[in-house]
Design a protein around this motif. Structure first.
Motif, PDB file in Angstrom:
ATOM      1  N   GLU A   1      46.654  36.172  50.824  1.00 54.19           N
ATOM      2  CA  GLU A   1      47.237  36.105  49.474  1.00 54.19           C
ATOM      3  C   GLU A   1      48.281  37.189  49.287  1.00 54.19           C
ATOM      4  O   GLU A   1      48.153  38.300  49.799  1.00 54.19           O
ATOM      5  CB  GLU A   1      46.132  36.265  48.434  1.00 54.19           C
TER       6      GLU A   1
ATOM      7  N   LEU B   1      45.360  32.407  46.729  1.00 51.53           N
ATOM      8  CA  LEU B   1      46.384  31.766  47.531  1.00 51.53           C
ATOM      9  C   LEU B   1      46.238  32.142  48.999  1.00 51.53           C
ATOM     10  O   LEU B   1      45.791  33.244  49.323  1.00 51.53           O
ATOM     11  CB  LEU B   1      47.775  32.183  47.049  1.00 51.53           C
TER      12      LEU B   1
ATOM     13  N   TRP C   1      44.947  27.054  49.095  1.00 49.53           N
ATOM     14  CA  TRP C   1      44.200  27.867  48.140  1.00 49.53           C
ATOM     15  C   TRP C   1      42.708  27.637  48.312  1.00 49.53           C
ATOM     16  O   TRP C   1      42.288  26.636  48.888  1.00 49.53           O
ATOM     17  CB  TRP C   1      44.616  27.586  46.696  1.00 49.53           C
TER      18      TRP C   1
ATOM     19  N   THR D   1      46.279  22.472  48.967  1.00 49.32           N
ATOM     20  CA  THR D   1      47.597  22.950  49.370  1.00 49.32           C
ATOM     21  C   THR D   1      48.316  23.646  48.225  1.00 49.32           C
ATOM     22  O   THR D   1      48.101  23.353  47.049  1.00 49.32           O
ATOM     23  CB  THR D   1      48.480  21.786  49.869  1.00 49.32           C
ATOM     24  N   ALA D   2      49.194  24.587  48.605  1.00 51.98           N
ATOM     25  CA  ALA D   2      50.093  25.262  47.668  1.00 51.98           C
ATOM     26  C   ALA D   2      51.511  24.806  47.972  1.00 51.98           C
ATOM     27  O   ALA D   2      51.942  24.837  49.140  1.00 51.98           O
ATOM     28  CB  ALA D   2      49.970  26.783  47.818  1.00 51.98           C
TER      29      ALA D   2
ATOM     30  N   ARG E   1      49.920  29.782  38.587  1.00 50.26           N
ATOM     31  CA  ARG E   1      49.129  28.550  38.697  1.00 50.26           C
ATOM     32  C   ARG E   1      47.719  28.850  39.159  1.00 50.26           C
ATOM     33  O   ARG E   1      46.754  28.219  38.710  1.00 50.26           O
ATOM     34  CB  ARG E   1      49.806  27.569  39.656  1.00 50.26           C
ATOM     35  N   ALA E   2      47.566  29.814  40.058  1.00 51.22           N
ATOM     36  CA  ALA E   2      46.229  30.187  40.515  1.00 51.22           C
ATOM     37  C   ALA E   2      45.404  30.753  39.363  1.00 51.22           C
ATOM     38  O   ALA E   2      44.213  30.441  39.212  1.00 51.22           O
ATOM     39  CB  ALA E   2      46.326  31.207  41.645  1.00 51.22           C
TER      40      ALA E   2
ATOM     41  N   LEU F   1      49.547  23.597  42.800  1.00 54.29           N
ATOM     42  CA  LEU F   1      48.333  23.732  43.596  1.00 54.29           C
ATOM     43  C   LEU F   1      47.640  22.380  43.570  1.00 54.29           C
ATOM     44  O   LEU F   1      47.157  21.942  42.521  1.00 54.29           O
ATOM     45  CB  LEU F   1      47.409  24.817  43.023  1.00 54.29           C
TER      46      LEU F   1
ATOM     47  N   LEU G   1      53.342  30.615  41.823  1.00 57.48           N
ATOM     48  CA  LEU G   1      52.079  30.189  42.414  1.00 57.48           C
ATOM     49  C   LEU G   1      50.918  31.050  41.934  1.00 57.48           C
ATOM     50  O   LEU G   1      49.808  30.544  41.713  1.00 57.48           O
ATOM     51  CB  LEU G   1      52.185  30.222  43.939  1.00 57.48           C
TER      52      LEU G   1
END
Length: 374
Positions: A373, A322, A312, A301-302, A339-340, A266, A336
Motif C-alpha cells: 500500500e 491497497l 485490494w 482489483t484497483a 475509495r479505500a 475498487l 484510490l
C-alpha cells in the motif's frame, strides 16, 4: 441511475460470489446500499440470479431473462442434463439416467407448485426421487461421495424452470429458497429463437464492451467461434483495427470517444468489467498472474484511468488496503486511497472473502500483511 439500468447496461453482473453484485453496484452507483439490491431481488423481483454464459451464475434483469435463456442458458442446460444423466448411470443409481432425471425434475416442480419456495435441504428431505450419490472425481483427492440432488436443481434452473427466490443468508452468503419461475416472475415475455437471441445479446454486449475481437465474443458468450461470427454478422458488426488485430464494433459506434475524466475504482473479485474480455493485456499489462488465478477468475482489483494498477484486501481490522502493482501517480494514489476509505466505511466491519482469491489477494490475507500500500 436505477440499479436495474446499471445491471442491464453491463448485460449482467457476475454472481458466483454472492458479494460481487453488491460491491459491483457500490463501485458504480453513488449512495448504493445493500437494501437497494435486496429490494429489487425480493420485493420488486426486477432482478434475478441465473446460470447463463460460460455456465456462470449471473445477476440479470428479470425482463432480460427470456433473451438470456435462449441465447445461452439453453445450451448450458443441455450440457448439464447430458452430464448428469451419464453420471447417474455410472454411479449405478439407475439404468436409465434420462428417465431418472425426468422423474426427479417432475418431483421438484410438483413439490414447489404445491408447497411454495423450498431450500435444497428441504427438497432432499421431502423427495425420495432426489436420493442418490455419485463420485465427481473417482480416485482424486477432491473426489468422494456427493449427492445428485443439487445437480438436479442446476438442470432445472439452467433450463429456466426454477429460480433462486428468497435468500436465507446474508448478502455475503447464498442460501436460496427455490421457486418455480412462473410463480416468482409472473410477467415474462416469450423466449425468442436461439439465433435471434444470440445476436441481440451480442449487440448489447458489444455496445458496452466493444470494440472487441471475435474471440472475446466467443469466450464471453460461452459458444463456438462459428456462432460468435454468425452473431456478429447478424447484427452488422463492422470490422475495425484493434491494436493491429482484427476487431468488431457496432456500425453506430465508430466515432472516436471523448477523453474520459480521471477515474479511480475498487472492483470486487469476478467483477463484470475485469472479466469482460478474453484478451486482457490492454488493461492488465503485466499483472495477469497477480490478479487472476490459474482458472481465469479475477480477484479484487484497483483501477486508475481504465487500467488495473493493483488490488485490494481487508486487514485484520477490516480496513480496506491497497496493493499497488504499478505507480498511478500522486492523483491516482490519492483517489484510490479515498475509495479505500469510502469502502471501509460502507462495509462497516463486514468481511469480504473472495470465493476465488487471486495470488495478490491471498498475499494480502496473510496475518499482519499490509501488502504494497502507498
Amino acid at each position: 441511475m436505477p440499479i436495474t439500468q446499471v445491471i442491464g447496461g453491463l448485460v449482467g453482473l457476475h454472481a458466483t460470489d454472492p458479494a460481487t453484485p453488491y460491491l459491483s453496484l457500490w463501485a458504480r452507483c453513488p449512495g448504493f446500499m445493500t437494501a437497494d439490491l435486496e429490494r429489487e431481488l425480493y420485493q420488486n423481483r426486477s432482478a434475478v440470479r441465473h446460470l447463463a454464459m460460460r455456465r456462470t451464475l449471473w445477476l440479470v434483469r428479470s425482463d432480460d431473462l427470456p433473451l438470456i435463456q435462449a441465447a445461452s442458458s439453453n445450451r448450458v442446460a443441455a450440457n448439464e442434463r447430458r452430464r448428469l444423466a451419464a453420471d447417474v448411470c455410472k454411479a449405478g443409481v439407475a439404468a436409465d439416467g434420462d428417465r431418472w432425471l425426468d422423474r426427479a425434475c417432475s418431483a421438484v416442480l410438483r413439490h414447489l407448485c404445491d408447497n411454495g419456495p423450498a431450500s435444497s435441504t428441504e427438497l432432499r428431505a421431502a423427495l425420495p426421487e432426489l436420493a442418490g450419490m455419485y463420485d465427481p472425481a473417482p480416485g482424486k483427492r477432491w473426489g468422494g461421495a456427493a449427492p445428485l440432488a443439487p445437480r438436479v436443481l442446476t438442470v432445472l434452473s439452467a433450463r429456466g424452470d426454477i429460480v433462486r427466490g428468497p435468500n436465507d443468508g446474508t448478502w455475503t452468503t447464498s442460501r436460496p429458497r427455490w421457486t418455480t419461475t412462473t410463480d416468482w416472475l409472473t410477467d415474462l415475455s416469450p423466449r425468442p429463437p436461439d439465433r435471434e437471441a444470440r445476436a441481440e445479446l451480442t449487440r448489447r454486449w458489444l455496445a458496452t464492451f466493444g470494440p472487441a475481437t471475435a474471440v472475446d465474443v466467443k469466450w464471453w458468450l460461452g459458444t463456438t467461434l462459428t456462432a460468435a461470427r454468425q452473431a456478429l454478422a447478424d447484427i452488422g458488426a463492422v470490422a475495425v483495427d484493434l491494436h493491429h488485430s482484427p476487431g468488431y464494433a457496432l456500425p453506430d459506434d465508430l466515432d472516436p470517444e471523448p477523453e474520459a475524466p480521471p477515474c479511480a475504482a475498487l472492483l470486487p473479485g469476478l467483477d463484470a468489467t475485469t472479466m469482460g474480455w478474453f484478451q486482457r493485456d490492454w488493461y492488465l499489462g503485466e499483472h495477469r498472474a497477480q490478479v487472476f488465478d490459474r482458472s481465469g477468475n479475477a480477484g479484487p482489483t484497483a483501477w486508475w484511468n481504465g487500467r488495473v494498477v493493483g488490488g485490494w484486501y481487508q486487514d485484520d481490522g477490516a480496513r480496506v488496503r491497497l496493493q499497488l502493482l504499478e505507480e498511478p501517480g500522486r492523483d491516482g494514489r490519492r483517489a484510490l486511497q479515498r475509495r479505500a476509505g469510502d469502502l471501509t466505511s460502507w462495509l462497516d466491519g463486514v468481511r469480504i472473502n473472495p470465493r476465488f482469491p487471486s495470488p495478490l489477494s491471498k498475499a494480502g490475507a496473510q496475518p499482519g500483511s499490509r501488502g504494497r500500500e502507498t
